[in-house]
Motif scaffolding. Sequence first.
Motif, PDB file in Angstrom:
ATOM      1  N   SER A 160       0.804  -1.236   0.000  1.00  0.00           N
ATOM      2  CA  SER A 160       0.000   0.000   0.000  1.00  0.00           C
ATOM      3  C   SER A 160       0.830   1.275   0.000  1.00  0.00           C
ATOM      4  O   SER A 160       0.445   2.278  -0.611  1.00  0.00           O
ATOM      5  CB  SER A 160      -0.944   0.003   1.211  1.00  0.00           C
ATOM      6  OG  SER A 160      -1.832  -1.088   1.143  1.00  0.00           O
ATOM      7  N   ASP A 161       1.972   1.258   0.679  1.00  0.00           N
ATOM      8  CA  ASP A 161       2.812   2.461   0.764  1.00  0.00           C
ATOM      9  C   ASP A 161       3.793   2.599  -0.401  1.00  0.00           C
ATOM     10  O   ASP A 161       4.638   3.494  -0.401  1.00  0.00           O
ATOM     11  CB  ASP A 161       3.610   2.459   2.074  1.00  0.00           C
ATOM     12  CG  ASP A 161       2.723   2.683   3.294  1.00  0.00           C
ATOM     13  OD1 ASP A 161       1.617   3.220   3.114  1.00  0.00           O
ATOM     14  OD2 ASP A 161       3.136   2.318   4.408  1.00  0.00           O
ATOM     15  N   SER A 162       3.682   1.735  -1.387  1.00  0.00           N
ATOM     16  CA  SER A 162       4.608   1.775  -2.523  1.00  0.00           C
ATOM     17  C   SER A 162       4.550   3.121  -3.239  1.00  0.00           C
ATOM     18  O   SER A 162       3.473   3.676  -3.466  1.00  0.00           O
ATOM     19  CB  SER A 162       4.266   0.662  -3.516  1.00  0.00           C
ATOM     20  OG  SER A 162       4.966   0.836  -4.726  1.00  0.00           O
ATOM     21  N   LYS A 163       5.729   3.621  -3.617  1.00  0.00           N
ATOM     22  CA  LYS A 163       5.817   4.857  -4.403  1.00  0.00           C
ATOM     23  C   LYS A 163       5.897   4.537  -5.898  1.00  0.00           C
ATOM     24  O   LYS A 163       6.002   5.433  -6.721  1.00  0.00           O
ATOM     25  CB  LYS A 163       7.065   5.656  -3.986  1.00  0.00           C
ATOM     26  CG  LYS A 163       7.112   6.035  -2.507  1.00  0.00           C
ATOM     27  CD  LYS A 163       5.974   6.966  -2.123  1.00  0.00           C
ATOM     28  CE  LYS A 163       6.152   7.514  -0.704  1.00  0.00           C
ATOM     29  NZ  LYS A 163       6.064   6.470   0.339  1.00  0.00           N
ATOM     30  N   ASN A 164       5.847   3.252  -6.210  1.00  0.00           N
ATOM     31  CA  ASN A 164       5.983   2.808  -7.612  1.00  0.00           C
ATOM     32  C   ASN A 164       4.849   1.860  -7.984  1.00  0.00           C
ATOM     33  O   ASN A 164       5.072   0.783  -8.522  1.00  0.00           O
ATOM     34  CB  ASN A 164       7.332   2.102  -7.803  1.00  0.00           C
ATOM     35  CG  ASN A 164       8.494   2.927  -7.288  1.00  0.00           C
ATOM     36  OD1 ASN A 164       8.806   3.971  -7.828  1.00  0.00           O
ATOM     37  ND2 ASN A 164       9.130   2.439  -6.237  1.00  0.00           N
ATOM     38  N   LYS A 165       3.635   2.263  -7.694  1.00  0.00           N
ATOM     39  CA  LYS A 165       2.498   1.349  -7.830  1.00  0.00           C
ATOM     40  C   LYS A 165       2.240   0.906  -9.270  1.00  0.00           C
ATOM     41  O   LYS A 165       1.839  -0.230  -9.513  1.00  0.00           O
ATOM     42  CB  LYS A 165       1.238   1.971  -7.238  1.00  0.00           C
ATOM     43  CG  LYS A 165       1.217   1.972  -5.718  1.00  0.00           C
ATOM     44  CD  LYS A 165      -0.180   2.178  -5.170  1.00  0.00           C
ATOM     45  CE  LYS A 165      -0.220   1.943  -3.675  1.00  0.00           C
ATOM     46  NZ  LYS A 165      -1.585   1.976  -3.130  1.00  0.00           N
ATOM     47  N   THR A 166       2.478   1.789 -10.220  1.00  0.00           N
ATOM     48  CA  THR A 166       2.239   1.418 -11.619  1.00  0.00           C
ATOM     49  C   THR A 166       3.184   0.296 -12.041  1.00  0.00           C
ATOM     50  O   THR A 166       2.759  -0.719 -12.598  1.00  0.00           O
ATOM     51  CB  THR A 166       2.421   2.627 -12.546  1.00  0.00           C
ATOM     52  OG1 THR A 166       1.473   3.640 -12.190  1.00  0.00           O
ATOM     53  CG2 THR A 166       2.185   2.235 -14.001  1.00  0.00           C
ATOM     54  N   ALA A 167       4.474   0.470 -11.752  1.00  0.00           N
ATOM     55  CA  ALA A 167       5.452  -0.561 -12.096  1.00  0.00           C
ATOM     56  C   ALA A 167       5.230  -1.825 -11.275  1.00  0.00           C
ATOM     57  O   ALA A 167       5.419  -2.943 -11.766  1.00  0.00           O
ATOM     58  CB  ALA A 167       6.871  -0.034 -11.878  1.00  0.00           C
ATOM     59  N   ALA A 168       4.802  -1.665 -10.013  1.00  0.00           N
ATOM     60  CA  ALA A 168       4.535  -2.823  -9.156  1.00  0.00           C
ATOM     61  C   ALA A 168       3.397  -3.658  -9.739  1.00  0.00           C
ATOM     62  O   ALA A 168       3.469  -4.890  -9.778  1.00  0.00           O
ATOM     63  CB  ALA A 168       4.184  -2.363  -7.742  1.00  0.00           C
ATOM     64  N   GLN A 169       2.350  -2.979 -10.207  1.00  0.00           N
ATOM     65  CA  GLN A 169       1.229  -3.701 -10.807  1.00  0.00           C
ATOM     66  C   GLN A 169       1.640  -4.355 -12.128  1.00  0.00           C
ATOM     67  O   GLN A 169       1.176  -5.454 -12.451  1.00  0.00           O
ATOM     68  CB  GLN A 169       0.058  -2.746 -11.042  1.00  0.00           C
ATOM     69  CG  GLN A 169      -1.216  -3.431 -11.517  1.00  0.00           C
ATOM     70  CD  GLN A 169      -1.721  -4.486 -10.543  1.00  0.00           C
ATOM     71  OE1 GLN A 169      -1.891  -4.210  -9.358  1.00  0.00           O
ATOM     72  NE2 GLN A 169      -1.951  -5.705 -11.033  1.00  0.00           N
ATOM     73  N   GLU A 170       2.532  -3.697 -12.862  1.00  0.00           N
ATOM     74  CA  GLU A 170       3.053  -4.297 -14.094  1.00  0.00           C
ATOM     75  C   GLU A 170       3.775  -5.604 -13.791  1.00  0.00           C
ATOM     76  O   GLU A 170       3.674  -6.570 -14.553  1.00  0.00           O
ATOM     77  CB  GLU A 170       4.012  -3.326 -14.801  1.00  0.00           C
ATOM     78  CG  GLU A 170       3.327  -2.205 -15.563  1.00  0.00           C
ATOM     79  CD  GLU A 170       4.320  -1.390 -16.373  1.00  0.00           C
ATOM     80  OE1 GLU A 170       4.819  -1.897 -17.396  1.00  0.00           O
ATOM     81  OE2 GLU A 170       4.613  -0.242 -15.965  1.00  0.00           O
TER      82      GLU A 170
END
Length: 281
Positions: A249-259
Amino acid sequence: MKESLFKGWKLTLLVLSILIVTVFTAACGNSTSENNAANNTASGSKEPPKQITVFAAASLTESYTEIGKQIEKDKNIKVTFNFAGSQQLVASINQGVNADVFASADTKNMKTLTDAKKVDKDVIFAKNQLVIAKNKSSNASINSLADLGKDGVKLVVGDKSLPAGNYFYKALDAAKADNAIDQATYDKIIKNIKSQELNVKDVVSKVKLGDADAGVVYKTDANNQKELQVITDKEFSKLQVDYPIAVVSDSKNKTAAQEFIDYVTTGKGKDILKQYGFSVK
């Protein structure tokens, strides 16, 4: 008079020469820039890779390392991995250690983070199976769960806090409840446990080194290990060994994480997991 006209023509010719050289140089410069741009495009130059940190269960080490290499090529995402026991990774995330993705070897540890609102919605991406891994050099005769209670057998398992250990004790309790083993055999198996590890790779390592006759690990950890004999048991086959994954939840890279998650749950990522022995939909 003639001398003045001659000087005037010389000046005019000089100015014209300078203009021609200037125009030609500019044209060449534009052409060079266009050629360089074309060359850069042709050579596939690209932006610096997006970077994420993935916390993953130790049993995913080999498969995820391969996925990390492929996703950097295919999606320009550079992944830094932290492999450990799922319970250890949960503790780190709860303490605020930076992570973008969490992949667990069980749903229990994922639920701990879900309840604490530390991760977004999770998805099951793979399944595994518990097996007995026996050192081929051992003289112990082991063909089933009950055989782990034989005299002299040295057994290594995961700690109860570790998913692999928790699964083992669940299977052991279920076997006793189903009368697959009696109380005496149950007690002997417990007595034969020489160590309980916090990481499934440590269980594998101790068996390979001969510190134990056998260990209870995941099928994916024992497959293709020349020192180990893989033994399946019907009690283990009853277990539901699910691997969930989620964005922190605290990720600053959510787009890449979801990728990354999308890559793991589709196409090439799924194929790699299959190659390493995981079951995927």
